[in-house]
Write an enzyme that holds these catalytic residues in place. Sequence first.
Site, mmCIF file in Angstrom:
data_model
loop_
_atom_site.group_PDB
_atom_site.id
_atom_site.type_symbol
_atom_site.label_atom_id
_atom_site.label_comp_id
_atom_site.label_asym_id
_atom_site.label_seq_id
_atom_site.Cartn_x
_atom_site.Cartn_y
_atom_site.Cartn_z
ATOM 1 N N SER A 189 82.839 9.173 130.518
ATOM 2 C CA SER A 189 82.821 8.002 131.394
ATOM 3 C C SER A 189 83.447 6.742 130.814
ATOM 4 O O SER A 189 83.580 5.747 131.523
ATOM 5 C CB SER A 189 81.382 7.695 131.824
ATOM 6 N N LYS B 150 78.704 -2.878 131.434
ATOM 7 C CA LYS B 150 78.420 -1.928 132.511
ATOM 8 C C LYS B 150 76.992 -2.139 133.008
ATOM 9 O O LYS B 150 76.080 -2.390 132.199
ATOM 10 C CB LYS B 150 78.601 -0.502 131.983
ATOM 11 N N SER C 146 82.572 7.064 134.828
ATOM 12 C CA SER C 146 81.808 6.171 135.666
ATOM 13 C C SER C 146 81.905 4.702 135.283
ATOM 14 O O SER C 146 81.464 3.832 136.045
ATOM 15 C CB SER C 146 80.337 6.588 135.626
#
Lengths: 495, 472, 103
Positions: B170, B71, B146
């Site tokens: 997330s 990420k 996310s």
Amino acid sequence: MSTRESSAGGTLERTAARLAYEMVVGLEVHVQLLTRTKAFCRCATEFGAPPNSNVCPVCLGMPGALPVLNDHVVDLALRAALALECRIHPVSIFARKNYFYPDLPKGYQISQYDRPLATHGRLTTDGADGTSITVGITRVHIEEDAGKSVHDRFPGVSAIDLNRAGVPLIEIVSEPDIRSAAAAGAYLRSLKQLLEFLEVSDVNMEEGSLRVDANVSARPVGETTLGTKTEVKNLNSFSAVERALDAEFARQCALLEAGQRVVQQTMLWEADPGTVRPARTKEESHDYRYFPDPDLPPLVIEPSRIESARRSLPELPAARRARYRESFGLSAYDSDVLTASKALGDYFEDVVRQHRDAKTTANWVMGEVRASLNASRRDIEEFPIRAADLGELLDLVRDNVLSGTAAKRVFAVMAETGERAAQIAQREGLVQVRDDAPLQAWIDEVIAEHQTEAARCANGERKLLGVLVGFVMKKSGGRADPRRVSQLLAERLGV
Amino acid sequence: MRDAVVTGARSPREIVDEAFSRARRVRAGADGLNAFLWSDEASAHDEASRLQTRLEAGKGGSLAGVPVVVKDNIATLGSPTTCGSLILENYRSPFEATVVRRLREAGAIVVAKTNLDEFAMGSSTEYSAFGRTKHPLAPALVPGGSSGGSAAAVAAGITPIGLGSETGGSVRQPAAFCGIVGVKPTYGRVSRFGLVAFASSLDQVGVFGATVDDAALTFETIAGRDPLDATSADQQVLKYGEPVSSLDGIVIGRPREYFPEQLDHQIAVHCDRALERCRALGATIRDVSLPNTNLAIPVYYIIAPAEASSNLARFDGVRYGLRITDDGLRGMYEATRSNGFGPEVTRRILLGTYVLSAGYYDAYYAKAMQVRSLITRDFSAVFASGVDVLFTPTTPTPAFEAGSKSDPYEMYLSDIFTVTANLAGIPAMSLPIGRVGGLPVGGQILAPHFAEVKMFRVARALEKALGAEAHR
Amino acid sequence: MSISLDEVRHIASLARLGITDERARVAAVELSSILQHMEVLSKVDTSDAADVDVLAQSGMMLRPDTGPPIPLERSPADFVPELRDGFILVPRLATHEDPEPAP
Ligand SMILES: [Mg+2]
Ligand SMILES: [Zn+2]
């Protein structure tokens, strides 16, 4: 606002006003701790490195970097808090003080807010007149320093150096117990002396390792509630603090006399012309939005750690002064002078260790040694005469090998060359003469040269004996043993 | 895969090439899923050949040759770290996150930095400055967020594992939406050093895996105390060890607050089936209650924005990242930040600044922290009562359509079953338990602090018991 | 609890977010509606909520007073927007004769 407020009202009214009012002062002192590395990262704390050379992801506030507290910071802060007789809190919390400033890399300062390391302390200062004042210590907390903003280096821009960002500080906040500029100065001097004895900081105002802000208010004499205070900043020396307090107090008194109100604000001291002026009001009132720093769990201090810190405290100035009075039988004044700095006291004690006689040693250290240091602008640490050598010199005087005058000459050479006393005395022929033969020879000459005085002395004007001894000493270049000389003279003149 | 590499059956280079060709097939880039913000075949090849030499020297590592996606709010060297924000558009970190260093040391190969909601603030990966990530099964839908980029990449089979970050779900929520395994470790179990902070007291690096084993192995590799993170716990990481398929003696709690009336009926059905399978394996199912659950979203949306408003203050244009000059210093601050941050980030900074500001702190932040401790206490009480793990749906609904949640608070509600674990600091994970209308549904397992091993044991057994049902 | 336009302007200024009045008006509405959902907390009895001392437990990890610092794999010249003679440059403050004193 006018920048000349401090001269509001005429001198006379101001004086009158000042008599009717009492000054109330509390001091906030920021002290840089003597650590090798910064508070929350492993960067060096050294002073004067090239700009932005002692920086890392943590103190630059890079995304993803995290703070880790330096263990030694806790030791030093504990030591200071204990010496200030504070209550140490077993759990204290680091908080974020949020504000934007280019030399504050993270957009917040890591400090302590509602759960500080220590509270409820006090510091007692002996005034010159023997009286002593005690100032309460509200709190001692740990925080990190900001960087440096240089506004005059390049036109139109500010230049940021983050070497200092993250350097460990303790903030020492006093109660509003201070009632005069002189008392503020006395408090600051003994605080500085205490921190120096504790070796927690090099307490150097020039290098910014000790910084002072003052909260000042004025109130009618006899009034017990506090008046509106202002915070005075930009105080870069103790004398600046004293002068600024008087100026700000005068300004407030003048306002109150004129029936005006004191506005709570930050004032800046300007040494030249010696006035305080309001700081440019910032775009907005401060709202620091303090909250516990989630990157740092609570700081837990075990009782055992507090105890060992307490045990490792060095002898503090007050205790040392008392010891000098009691075990060395020195006067209060001498004790104060000799404990002014830890190093001077240590030197004094080293000399006593060799020479034993504390009083003589005190006189020499306070007299000759300090004079020579002042003349050469040196600190005692760099003084060329080793304590043991000075001890030897004093021994020679005690054993009448050297006269006082000769000793002072030897001392001067020692201070130059660092040689031992005995060898200088020999080379310079300063060793005291006590054999009768040479003494008699000088006496003969003196009597020959001053027959009248000799006769009058022989006829009973005993006081002239001293004069004649003086002539002999002079002739001998100060080397003759005065006691023996006067004995021999007395015999010769039959008095 | 790792064994094939260590035994030399397959070379790291082959595996890397496979990952990239798979990425091209599923169009992982901006023209397709938009799961990748950065990906560089050449640098992946360099890593592969470095690993090759290590292998020849007999130094394999637990993840030798395994390709991984990371990420883009986790700092990496040799690639940008943008956090999906314009304010860091061209930013390259001068240091690497501890978790990435540990993955590389274990022989894993970073093939891409993945898309996310800006600074991880979102639940759909729509709020990225670089475009939304699409759901691998249905482009019109969101992959969740996310960490949507990593979830989509693993779900699309580009890599078997990926790193995400968790603040309120997330990792678990996109794992559920995409039909893969997502793990949120105990707070303090995994170093946060190098994870760009959103809400420091809630943030943890999380892992995605195609299977429970993949996720568990990745978790073991990155877990453990880090001297660079004062909040990392000094707790030894127990090896997940030999999987046990029986659940004899295990008590699984079913918290009623997580099965409300309005819960999607078919999701409830899948949860019951999963619990049924566990019972069949010897587990005892017990109805329990976590009374303060309904307070979790309000508490979360006070604490997280408050911490974020402070954590994001460092993006001021002074030392790195975007700088837009305007009149004076304040002008630079405001131009840089208002142009650099997107609407959701701005909204949360405003909210967080407000709840911390003078006069409101006690009513909001202080109160929220107290209620947070009540929520934590709910879990401690249930676990103390002899419950080993809890089982719940991961999300109230399957993946939703992009743009369908216009009201911010409605979007916040999609975290309703996941935020509690972040608030309490306990470990939690999501694994596929079936499909609704062709879309994956996740089941969530929550465990006591540092009890990941127990959590994995139940997950592994359930995964095995469900078999193909997990994707039907 | 609803937020006024002035409050939005104030917090936007505290957060150094230059937002238009248009955006501020929208934010006031959004934040107010979000905060409505927070009201429920005010009714919760937290009289016996845990104090930090409980959370403190073992306390925080400390580090020895030694280097070396975490290395910068890229030099400030690579990431600082404006660098001169080693200094980071920023526009001078309106109040630069009065730099905010260091803490
Ligand atoms: Mg301070
Ligand atoms: Zn540093």
